[in-house]
Design an enzyme around this catalytic site. Structure first.
Site, PDB file in Angstrom:
ATOM      1  N   ARG A  55      38.456  36.987  50.477  1.00 53.24           N
ATOM      2  CA  ARG A  55      39.456  38.034  50.210  1.00 53.24           C
ATOM      3  C   ARG A  55      40.843  37.588  50.675  1.00 53.24           C
ATOM      4  O   ARG A  55      41.859  38.082  50.200  1.00 53.24           O
ATOM      5  CB  ARG A  55      39.032  39.359  50.862  1.00 53.24           C
ATOM      6  CG  ARG A  55      40.015  40.496  50.635  1.00 53.24           C
ATOM      7  CD  ARG A  55      39.391  41.887  50.753  1.00 53.24           C
ATOM      8  NE  ARG A  55      38.455  42.003  51.845  1.00 53.24           N
ATOM      9  CZ  ARG A  55      38.788  42.105  53.140  1.00 53.24           C
ATOM     10  NH1 ARG A  55      40.064  42.109  53.496  1.00 53.24           N
ATOM     11  NH2 ARG A  55      37.858  42.213  54.071  1.00 53.24           N
ATOM     12  N   TYR A 108      53.105  49.687  30.328  1.00 50.70           N
ATOM     13  CA  TYR A 108      51.651  49.787  30.340  1.00 50.70           C
ATOM     14  C   TYR A 108      51.248  51.167  30.884  1.00 50.70           C
ATOM     15  O   TYR A 108      51.718  51.599  31.947  1.00 50.70           O
ATOM     16  CB  TYR A 108      51.068  48.665  31.201  1.00 50.70           C
ATOM     17  CG  TYR A 108      49.572  48.616  31.121  1.00 50.70           C
ATOM     18  CD1 TYR A 108      48.932  48.201  29.961  1.00 50.70           C
ATOM     19  CD2 TYR A 108      48.796  49.014  32.199  1.00 50.70           C
ATOM     20  CE1 TYR A 108      47.559  48.188  29.884  1.00 50.70           C
ATOM     21  CE2 TYR A 108      47.413  48.993  32.120  1.00 50.70           C
ATOM     22  CZ  TYR A 108      46.800  48.585  30.959  1.00 50.70           C
ATOM     23  OH  TYR A 108      45.435  48.576  30.869  1.00 50.70           O
ATOM     24  N   ASP A 180      57.130  42.806  34.519  1.00 55.52           N
ATOM     25  CA  ASP A 180      55.786  42.576  33.984  1.00 55.52           C
ATOM     26  C   ASP A 180      55.953  41.729  32.732  1.00 55.52           C
ATOM     27  O   ASP A 180      56.445  42.203  31.708  1.00 55.52           O
ATOM     28  CB  ASP A 180      55.106  43.918  33.675  1.00 55.52           C
ATOM     29  CG  ASP A 180      53.670  43.755  33.177  1.00 55.52           C
ATOM     30  OD1 ASP A 180      53.360  42.709  32.571  1.00 55.52           O
ATOM     31  OD2 ASP A 180      52.868  44.687  33.378  1.00 55.52           O
ATOM     32  N   LYS A 205      45.069  38.807  29.806  1.00 56.03           N
ATOM     33  CA  LYS A 205      45.573  38.731  28.428  1.00 56.03           C
ATOM     34  C   LYS A 205      45.783  37.259  28.028  1.00 56.03           C
ATOM     35  O   LYS A 205      44.845  36.508  28.009  1.00 56.03           O
ATOM     36  CB  LYS A 205      46.844  39.569  28.314  1.00 56.03           C
ATOM     37  CG  LYS A 205      46.727  40.963  28.960  1.00 56.03           C
ATOM     38  CD  LYS A 205      45.729  41.863  28.262  1.00 56.03           C
ATOM     39  CE  LYS A 205      45.450  43.158  29.015  1.00 56.03           C
ATOM     40  NZ  LYS A 205      46.616  43.948  29.396  1.00 56.03           N
TER      41      LYS A 205
END
Ligand SMILES: *Cc1c(COP(=O)(O)O)cnc(C)c1O
Length: 395
Positions: A55, A108, A180, A205
């Site tokens: 993590r 988005y 973004d 994407k």
């Protein structure tokens, strides 16, 4: 190294006999530790510490981060489990109660909803504004404004915003700009070179490109990314899986080549759609008819593979296309090898995700009529894509 070489070689491990040529998938969740070198708290994590717990970072993830930083021309990158985790991690990290966020009024849907519903609940002031209108953005800035968040091209209508102008405006008011850049990818646009402080990607994407892994990333200055790692990754916990990072590294190698093909296929499809009698408007940044084509030429070195279009009787047409298309799939997401088409009715998204009224809703409707068809043009032969559209649009 130039871009296409970076996508394959940046930050590659040392060449020595027996070393693998391809990235290693290290699935381990923890690593042998030096009892004197590291404490148990994230706040004691040194920037150069060896892998400790996944993590906090791991070799496969770290290679992905270094390669993304190289491609964006940034000092450092941080990978997340998804694009949403990257965006929400950055916003929660940078914003505190009493701060103000300016967010693009078309972006988005998950980010728009998170800003308005969740951040507002934590006492952050949020204003949604049309980021393609610089004077509207300037007018919305307050002394408490800490962050401007923009998406260009904006999902789903492919409206553009001027990154350099927004960065100048943000910095003049002591705020930061996050961009973004999922739809542009580093092949089209380098927001950091234009003055942005942060770049966000949904790696799901174009960067992965094959539709088989979720991921996100934030790229920026080394110290700032280090602080983001401690809070938004280690404490909020949305670490990417090493397997997803490995798949995304594999996809990344062909990103420059794929983007060239996405762009040329999108050009062919956009030009075909522009000439079709059932289609009233087509938006692709590379078309001269795009209202911001000049900005696209200045800011994008590749016009990407996203096309949107508008048609009369759009709901019925969406049903017809979904039923008839044999090459293009009627599905959400974008940026993968397969072509994907999805219809987004204007009234639905204005009511649910964006909650825009008045002039802002009017600007949205003026752009997109009663709905947007968002078309992620894939890597199939463009003649087959056009033939599929031709039979699916007929009658
Ligand atoms: C898909 C997308 C996101 C969210 O990314 P996930 O990986 O699905 O969480 C954010 N921004 C843009 C522009 C996107 O297209």
């Amino acid at each position: 190294m130039r871009t296409a070489t970076q996508a394959i070689h940046a930050a590659a491990p040392a060449r020595q006999p027996g070393a693998p040529l391809t990235p290693s998938l290290v699935a381990a969740t923890s690593f042998h530790a030096d009892p004197d070198a590291i404490g148990f708290s994230a706040t004691e994590l040194g920037e150069e510490a060896p892998p400790f717990y996944t993590r906090w970072g791991s070799p496969t993830i770290s290679l992905l981060e270094q390669r993304l930083a190289a491609l964006e021309g940034g000092e450092a990158a941080l990978a997340f489990a998804s694009g949403m985790a990257a965006a929400t991690g950055l916003m929660l990290h940078r914003l505190s109660p009493g701060d103000h966020l300016l967010v693009s009024d078309v972006c988005y849907a998950g980010v728009a909803e998170f800003a308005r519903d969740t951040l507002a609940r934590y006492g952050v002031g949020v204003t949604a504004v049309n980021f393609s209108d610089i004077s509207a953005v300037a007018a919305a800035i307050r002394p408490q404004t800490k962050l401007l968040h923009v998406e260009t091209p904006a999902n789903p209508i492919l409206r553009l915003s001027d990154i350099a102008a927004l960065a100048e405006l943000a910095h003049r008011h002591g705020a930061e700009l996050s961009v973004d850049s999922t739809m542009a990818t580093p092949i089209a646009t380098r927001p950091l070179a234009l003055g942005a402080d942060w770049v966000i990607h949904s790696l799901t994407k174009y960067i992965c490109g094959h539709g088989d892994a979720l991921g996100g990333a934030v790229i920026g200055r080394a110290g700032a990314i280090g602080a983001l790692r401690k809070e938004a990754l280690i404490h909020y916990g949305a670490a990417i899986s090493p397997f997803a990072a490995w798949l995304i590294l594999r996809g990344l190698e062909t990103l420059p080549a794929r983007m060239a093909l996405h762009e040329s296929n999108a050009r062919a499809v956009a030009q075909y759609l522009e000439g079709h009698p059932r289609i009233s408007r087509v938006y692709w940044p590379g078309l001269e008819s795009h209202p911001q084509h000049e900005l696209a030429r200045r800011q994008m070195r590749n016009f990407s593979g996203m096309v949107s279009f508008v048609a009369e009787d759009d709901k019925a047409l969406a049903r017809q296309l979904a039923a008839r298309m044999k090459v293009v799939s009627y599905a959400v997401s974008l940026g993968k090898t397969q072509s994907l088409l999805f219809h987004i009715p204007a009234e639905d998204i204005l009511r649910s995700s964006f909650q825009l009224e008045g002039a802002q809703a009017e600007a949205y409707r003026a752009w997109t009529g009663s709905g947007t068809f968002r078309f992620s043009v894939g890597l199939e032969d463009p003649a087959d894509l056009i033939a599929d559209l031709e039979q699916a649009l007929a009658g």
